[in-house]
Design an enzyme around this catalytic site. Sequence first.
Site, mmCIF file in Angstrom:
data_model
loop_
_atom_site.group_PDB
_atom_site.id
_atom_site.type_symbol
_atom_site.label_atom_id
_atom_site.label_comp_id
_atom_site.label_asym_id
_atom_site.label_seq_id
_atom_site.Cartn_x
_atom_site.Cartn_y
_atom_site.Cartn_z
ATOM 1 N N SER A 104 -37.192 -29.322 -38.852
ATOM 2 C CA SER A 104 -36.071 -30.062 -39.382
ATOM 3 C C SER A 104 -35.572 -30.882 -38.434
ATOM 4 O O SER A 104 -35.792 -31.195 -37.438
ATOM 5 C CB SER A 104 -35.072 -29.002 -39.871
ATOM 6 N N LYS A 105 -34.544 -31.834 -38.939
ATOM 7 C CA LYS A 105 -33.794 -32.609 -38.240
ATOM 8 C C LYS A 105 -33.516 -32.328 -36.685
ATOM 9 O O LYS A 105 -33.347 -32.896 -36.020
ATOM 10 C CB LYS A 105 -32.358 -33.126 -38.941
ATOM 11 N N ARG A 106 -33.151 -30.908 -36.687
ATOM 12 C CA ARG A 106 -32.507 -30.187 -35.660
ATOM 13 C C ARG A 106 -33.586 -30.368 -34.367
ATOM 14 O O ARG A 106 -33.167 -30.250 -33.339
ATOM 15 C CB ARG A 106 -32.435 -28.638 -36.163
ATOM 16 N N GLY A 151 -35.442 -32.910 -33.978
ATOM 17 C CA GLY A 151 -35.717 -34.267 -33.438
ATOM 18 C C GLY A 151 -36.047 -35.125 -34.847
ATOM 19 O O GLY A 151 -35.825 -34.785 -35.829
#
Length: 303
Positions: free
Chosen positions: A215-217, A219
Amino acid sequence: MQDKITEKVVVRMAPSPTGYFHIGSARTALFNFLFARQNDGTFIFRSENTNDERSKREYEDNIIESLKWLGLDYDQFFRQSERQDIYKSYIKKMLDNGSAYISKEEPKKEGQRNEVIRLKNPNRKIVFQDVVRGEVQFDTTELGDIVIAKSSEEPLYHLAVVVDDHEMGVTHIIRGEDILSSTSRHILIQEAIGAKRPIYVHIPLILSPDRSKLSKRHGATSVDEYKQRGFLPQAILNYLALLGWNPGTEQEIFTLDELIQEFNLTKIHKGGAIFDEKKLEWVNKQHINLLPPEEKVKIIAKE
Ligand code: GLU
């Protein structure tokens, strides 16, 4: 277990345009593309934009742009929002043949409908062969009578997917493992409309280094972000091909043509594939080295 393929291969990638083109969807597109090209098949891009609130044209455009940049050209394009009449004709057919019925509902919340269309669930065990996962079984009793449409005018997602795959003659469904659990619903709907069962290929999820869902977390997750950061499209494709597949040799660097030659659905692994940015950087360097000198100079000048 991939038997000799005798019919014309038709595959599709069917993203819902609810965000920028995700690296996981790009891998699904790549696997479909490779399989189509190695079998002289048809590769369809279907925009599953039935979820009106979350689907946006901007995201669909981004997917189209990203596929173009990656060099994954498709042969046919469809948009679910433009196919509503087809879904409606199937709802009618199912109501007429008794495989679906209008169900009176007790509205639980204000504004909820008091009628929906449900599939009559035969309540059986469904067994199918998945090219990656082998035999898969589901007991459909737990599903109850699935809601397939909000009304005879408003089809729901699972119905649209099955109708489209049937109408488009899709022979192999290559998609993420997150959709595996929907397959039993799809098979029930296929049987109700008299559709042939396609061959299923559920590919393992892409995981972050801590094995959670990417996920975005962790990168960048969109193809765009990697493009902005200067990665070459051929390096991204090469790296994505290695997420869940390897040729069984030492070779790690492949051009797209080599991938078309070497890729093999039956060698896809069951386990989740870990996304390792360092490895992607390494693959990218190898591809930069393969460029003709004048191209290489341009890239190094940008860095
Ligand atoms: N539209 C679905 C998604 O984006 C994929 C459906 C499918 O491949 O069958 O998750």
